[in-house]
Structures are given as C-alpha cells and as structure tokens.
Design a protein around this motif. Structure first.
Motif, PDB file in Angstrom:
ATOM      1  N   ALA A 177       0.737  -1.157  -0.119  1.00 40.73           N
ATOM      2  CA  ALA A 177       0.090   0.017  -0.159  1.00 40.73           C
ATOM      3  C   ALA A 177       0.902   1.180  -0.058  1.00 40.73           C
ATOM      4  CB  ALA A 177      -1.039  -0.127   1.184  1.00 40.73           C
ATOM      5  N   ARG A 178       1.991   1.461   0.671  1.00 38.76           N
ATOM      6  CA  ARG A 178       2.918   2.389   0.869  1.00 38.76           C
ATOM      7  C   ARG A 178       3.382   2.601  -0.536  1.00 38.76           C
ATOM      8  NH1 ARG A 178       4.914   0.032   6.062  1.00 38.76           N
ATOM      9  NH2 ARG A 178       3.672   1.434   7.704  1.00 38.76           N
ATOM     10  N   ALA A 179       3.698   1.422  -1.330  1.00 33.87           N
ATOM     11  CA  ALA A 179       4.341   1.572  -2.670  1.00 33.87           C
ATOM     12  C   ALA A 179       3.246   1.940  -3.679  1.00 33.87           C
ATOM     13  CB  ALA A 179       4.942   0.413  -2.957  1.00 33.87           C
ATOM     14  N   GLY A 180       2.089   2.238  -3.349  1.00 36.47           N
ATOM     15  CA  GLY A 180       0.907   2.684  -4.262  1.00 36.47           C
ATOM     16  C   GLY A 180       0.347   1.514  -4.927  1.00 36.47           C
ATOM     17  N   LEU A 181       0.425   0.390  -4.714  1.00 34.83           N
ATOM     18  CA  LEU A 181       0.361  -0.832  -5.721  1.00 34.83           C
ATOM     19  C   LEU A 181      -1.108  -1.290  -5.259  1.00 34.83           C
ATOM     20  CD1 LEU A 181       3.737  -2.352  -5.522  1.00 34.83           C
ATOM     21  CD2 LEU A 181       2.935  -1.300  -7.348  1.00 34.83           C
ATOM     22  N   THR A 182      -1.662  -0.806  -4.439  1.00 38.11           N
ATOM     23  CA  THR A 182      -3.070  -1.107  -3.682  1.00 38.11           C
ATOM     24  C   THR A 182      -4.214  -0.100  -4.316  1.00 38.11           C
ATOM     25  OG1 THR A 182      -3.112  -0.310  -1.784  1.00 38.11           O
ATOM     26  CG2 THR A 182      -2.280  -2.607  -1.996  1.00 38.11           C
ATOM     27  N   ASP A 183      -3.797   0.971  -4.871  1.00 37.37           N
ATOM     28  CA  ASP A 183      -4.640   2.055  -5.142  1.00 37.37           C
ATOM     29  C   ASP A 183      -5.697   1.308  -6.130  1.00 37.37           C
ATOM     30  OD1 ASP A 183      -3.150   3.509  -3.576  1.00 37.37           O
ATOM     31  OD2 ASP A 183      -2.303   4.861  -5.150  1.00 37.37           O
ATOM     32  N   GLY A 184      -7.196   1.535  -5.856  1.00 35.27           N
ATOM     33  CA  GLY A 184      -8.255   1.237  -6.472  1.00 35.27           C
ATOM     34  C   GLY A 184      -8.233  -0.064  -6.789  1.00 35.27           C
ATOM     35  N   ARG A 185      -7.746  -0.920  -5.969  1.00 35.83           N
ATOM     36  CA  ARG A 185      -7.849  -2.569  -6.064  1.00 35.83           C
ATOM     37  C   ARG A 185      -8.227  -3.152  -4.915  1.00 35.83           C
ATOM     38  NH1 ARG A 185      -2.235  -4.154  -8.967  1.00 35.83           N
ATOM     39  NH2 ARG A 185      -3.220  -5.919  -9.849  1.00 35.83           N
ATOM     40  N   ARG A 186      -9.092  -4.241  -5.135  1.00 36.26           N
ATOM     41  CA  ARG A 186      -9.515  -5.312  -4.113  1.00 36.26           C
ATOM     42  C   ARG A 186      -8.308  -5.505  -3.431  1.00 36.26           C
ATOM     43  NH1 ARG A 186     -12.174  -7.228  -7.793  1.00 36.26           N
ATOM     44  NH2 ARG A 186     -11.441  -9.380  -7.103  1.00 36.26           N
ATOM     45  N   CYS A 187      -8.249  -5.644  -2.049  1.00 37.74           N
ATOM     46  CA  CYS A 187      -7.390  -6.317  -1.167  1.00 37.74           C
ATOM     47  C   CYS A 187      -8.038  -6.803   0.169  1.00 37.74           C
ATOM     48  CB  CYS A 187      -5.902  -5.474  -0.759  1.00 37.74           C
ATOM     49  SG  CYS A 187      -6.433  -3.618  -0.269  1.00 37.74           S
ATOM     50  N   ALA A 188      -7.626  -7.912   0.553  1.00 37.76           N
ATOM     51  CA  ALA A 188      -7.916  -8.628   1.730  1.00 37.76           C
ATOM     52  C   ALA A 188      -7.175  -8.059   2.961  1.00 37.76           C
ATOM     53  CB  ALA A 188      -8.016 -10.225   1.704  1.00 37.76           C
ATOM     54  N   VAL A 189      -7.996  -7.436   4.184  1.00 39.04           N
ATOM     55  CA  VAL A 189      -7.243  -7.131   5.277  1.00 39.04           C
ATOM     56  C   VAL A 189      -7.836  -7.811   6.509  1.00 39.04           C
ATOM     57  CG1 VAL A 189      -6.646  -4.799   6.478  1.00 39.04           C
ATOM     58  CG2 VAL A 189      -7.174  -4.760   3.941  1.00 39.04           C
ATOM     59  N   HIS A 190      -6.750  -8.211   7.380  1.00 44.68           N
ATOM     60  CA  HIS A 190      -7.090  -8.766   8.368  1.00 44.68           C
ATOM     61  C   HIS A 190      -8.140  -7.802   9.299  1.00 44.68           C
ATOM     62  CE1 HIS A 190      -7.257 -10.880  12.372  1.00 44.68           C
ATOM     63  NE2 HIS A 190      -6.742 -12.274  11.769  1.00 44.68           N
ATOM     64  N   TRP A 191      -9.263  -8.399  10.060  1.00 44.90           N
ATOM     65  CA  TRP A 191     -10.010  -7.602  10.722  1.00 44.90           C
ATOM     66  C   TRP A 191      -9.299  -7.007  11.897  1.00 44.90           C
ATOM     67  CZ3 TRP A 191     -10.613  -8.520  16.100  1.00 44.90           C
ATOM     68  CH2 TRP A 191     -10.259  -9.876  16.348  1.00 44.90           C
ATOM     69  N   GLU A 192      -8.125  -7.464  12.532  1.00 47.81           N
ATOM     70  CA  GLU A 192      -7.451  -6.509  13.256  1.00 47.81           C
ATOM     71  C   GLU A 192      -6.904  -5.386  12.823  1.00 47.81           C
ATOM     72  OE1 GLU A 192      -6.167  -9.714  16.780  1.00 47.81           O
ATOM     73  OE2 GLU A 192      -4.789  -9.202  15.387  1.00 47.81           O
ATOM     74  N   HIS A 193      -6.402  -5.424  11.566  1.00 47.51           N
ATOM     75  CA  HIS A 193      -5.792  -4.341  10.792  1.00 47.51           C
ATOM     76  C   HIS A 193      -6.725  -3.482  10.390  1.00 47.51           C
ATOM     77  CE1 HIS A 193      -2.241  -7.244  10.485  1.00 47.51           C
ATOM     78  NE2 HIS A 193      -1.854  -6.212  11.252  1.00 47.51           N
TER      79      HIS A 193
END
Length: 347
Positions: free
Chosen positions: A125-141
């Motif tokens: 995400a910091r590298a800008g590679l998740t912009d506009g894309r679906r990504c799975a995030v643990h509920w804690e995060h």
C-alpha cells in the motif's frame, strides 16, 4: 544460503520481522503438495530478507534466507523473474521501508504479480500498488489500514485476487489462496487431490468472510439483538445514541435494556463501550498511530476519558499496553524462551 530454483514456476517470499509462520508455511505446503501430486517440480520458492540474515517469525522460530533484498533486486534485472513476489507479515504493521517499497514499485513496473499475507499488505500500500484494487485485510488491521490507505478497496475477506494482486488476511487462508493459483495452472483434479492429502474439507472462494457469522460469535440467534449489535459494530468511531438504535431494531429502550441484560449480561451502553475499547486495544497492539488518534477512531472525544475507561477495563493505561507489546516483540514474542533454528529445504 543460495538456492537454485528448479521448478517451472517459482515464488519469492519476502519475510518481514515478526512474520506469521502459520501463513508462510501454509503457502509453501500448498506448493510442495502440488509438486507431489504432479510428480514433478512444478513449483519452487525462495525466501528473501532485508539483509539476507534469517528472519525471526512471530513465534520466535527462525527461517533461513536464500538472498538479501539487494541480491534479489539485482537478480530481477538479470534473469527470469519469479511468478509472484509475496510479502509475508504478521500481526504488527511494519514500519516504512524505502528500499522494500522501491523494489516493489520496480516489480510492479515490470508487471510482476504481487501478493501479501497479513500485515505484509502495508508495504504494498505504501508503494501505491493497492490503489483502486481489492485487497483482503485482517479484521484486526482493518480500522487502521482503511484509514491510512483509503484509495485501496479494503475488504474484510479471507483472500482477494484482483488481476495480478493476490492478498490474504493471514491465518490458514494462504493455503486457500495458493490452491486457487495452483488450480489455474494444474486444474481442479490436482487441487482436489491436495485437499484430500491435507485433510481439507473444502476450498474457500475469493471474497469469503474471515470471521464467524455474528450469530456464532455471540452464541445467540435472537434477530433483534443481532440487529442492534451489527449497528454498534458499524458505528464505533462515531457511536450512536441508544435512542437511535431502539427504533431501527424494532425494540423500545426498555425492551432493549432487558434483552441485553438477559443475553449479554450487561447493559447496551456497557456492551457498546466494551466494543469500542476492544477495538482500541487491537489498534494499540497492531497499529503505530498516536494514542489520541486511536482514541478518536474509537469514539472517545478526549485522551483522559479514553485512558480512564481503558484502565478500568484492562487494568493498565493505553501507553502501558503499547510499551508491553513493544517489549514482547523485541523478545521475539515468547519472552525469554530459547530461540529455535529451522532450516528450510527447497522441495
């Protein structure tokens, strides 16, 4: 430890400090079983760390690295690239790492597939590679990640596949994610055989939920109670007044009070406060946000109110919780237990 990759397709796993051994081993085991079922080395893999030294997992076990980040970056420009680069994280969000993020951007420009487990999503995400894309995030995060990276389409799902981006919340979900990749290469019969060997009853689909349904978590199927708690969980940063919850649930204020006391052993107001404090506790353990920002994200208007109610609930201040977690991570997550060496051998 230098390893030659001999399979038709190979994966590079970048291991962050404190990575979850469970997720990493689940992915590698899926690839190993695919090789066994296929009867040939279809897949190979290697481990990369920042300096080429062994990576220490969240449980304190060490995994030997095949290359350093600098060596892998140089190799990327000279030989055939890997099938996919996967950043393996754990429970704690990693600090920024310019070298890692620059490498990931380079991989993205070279159209390589990228993936992550657990907090390994943060460098992507910091590298800008998740912009506009679906990504799975643990509920804690999820609370922390969705606030920081609002351009990503964050989902509380087990795993997501969005084009060449493969993200996984962690736990045992990497096994499912990698079986989906294997299925695309070798077919459903191979995956079914792997599931039989691994005693896996079913293969999860992309986008499936991470957590148990609310009914199972609460141990009740009372529709009125579930409706109220769903509203509470959806409004932790800006808590709703109980008078606003009552009409939407179809209950009067008095009925709601009686229901919570009978089913949950506490008042609706106390239950709502406990939900917010539990969210704050998770953020203190997994995020690096300032404590006042965590307080506001959980619906507390002042730091003093947050600190007082948190101490009543957990017996210590928010600052003490964060310091204790920092000390635990520095100790390798296991106190003073002796560290164990674990050498990985390529299948």
């Amino acid at each position: 430890m230098q390893q030659a990759c001999t399979g038709d397709r190979f994966f590079t796993f970048y291991l962050l400090d404190g990575f979850a051994l469970h997720g990493f081993s689940a992915a590698v085991e899926a690839l190993r079983l695919a090789n066994d079922v296929a009867g040939r080395p279809v897949y190979d893999w290697l481990a990369v760390t920042a300096d080429g030294q062994p990576a220490v997992s969240s449980c304190g076990m060490r995994i030997a690295a095949d290359r350093s980040l600098a060596e892998e970056r140089d190799r990327l420009l000279r030989v055939a690239p890997p099938r996919c680069i996967v950043v393996c994280g754990g429970r704690m969000a990693p600090p920024p790492d310019r070298a890692l993020e620059a490498w990931l951007r380079l991989c993205g420009r070279n159209r390589l597939a990228l993936g992550s487990f657990a907090s390994g999503l943060y460098p992507l995400a910091r590298a800008g590679l998740t912009d506009g894309r679906r990504c799975a995030v643990h509920w804690e995060h999820f609370p922390d990640f969705s606030e920081r990276f609002f351009t990503a389409k964050a989902r509380q799902t087990a795993f997501e596949i969005d084009g060449s981006l493969y993200t996984c919340a962690g736990g045992n979900a990497p096994f499912d994610l990698f079986l989906r990749l294997i299925e695309a290469d070798l077919g459903t019969d191979t995956v079914n055989r792997i599931c039989e060997i691994a005693l896996r009853e079913r293969l999860r689909e992309t986008g499936e939920r991470q957590r148990l349904p609310l009914q199972a978590r609460l141990g009740t199927d009372n529709a009125f109670l579930i409706r109220v708690i769903e509203q509470m969980e959806a409004n932790l940063s800006e808590p709703l007044r109980l008078t606003a919850l009552s009409p939407a649930s179809g209950l009067s204020r008095r009925q709601m009070e009686r229901l919570f006391r009978r089913e949950m052993g506490r008042t609706p107001a106390r239950y709502y406060l406990d939900l917010r404090l539990e969210r704050a506790h998770l953020l203190l353990l997994t995020a690096s946000q300032p404590i006042i920002e965590i307080a506001m994200a959980c619906g507390f208007s002042t730091a003093s109110h947050f600190s007082r109610t948190y101490r009543e609930r957990y017996g210590c201040t928010p600052q003490q919780t964060r310091l204790a977690e920092t000390a635990r991570r520095r100790a390798g997550g296991r106190g003073n237990a002796p560290e164990m060496e674990h050498e990985r051998h390529v299948a």
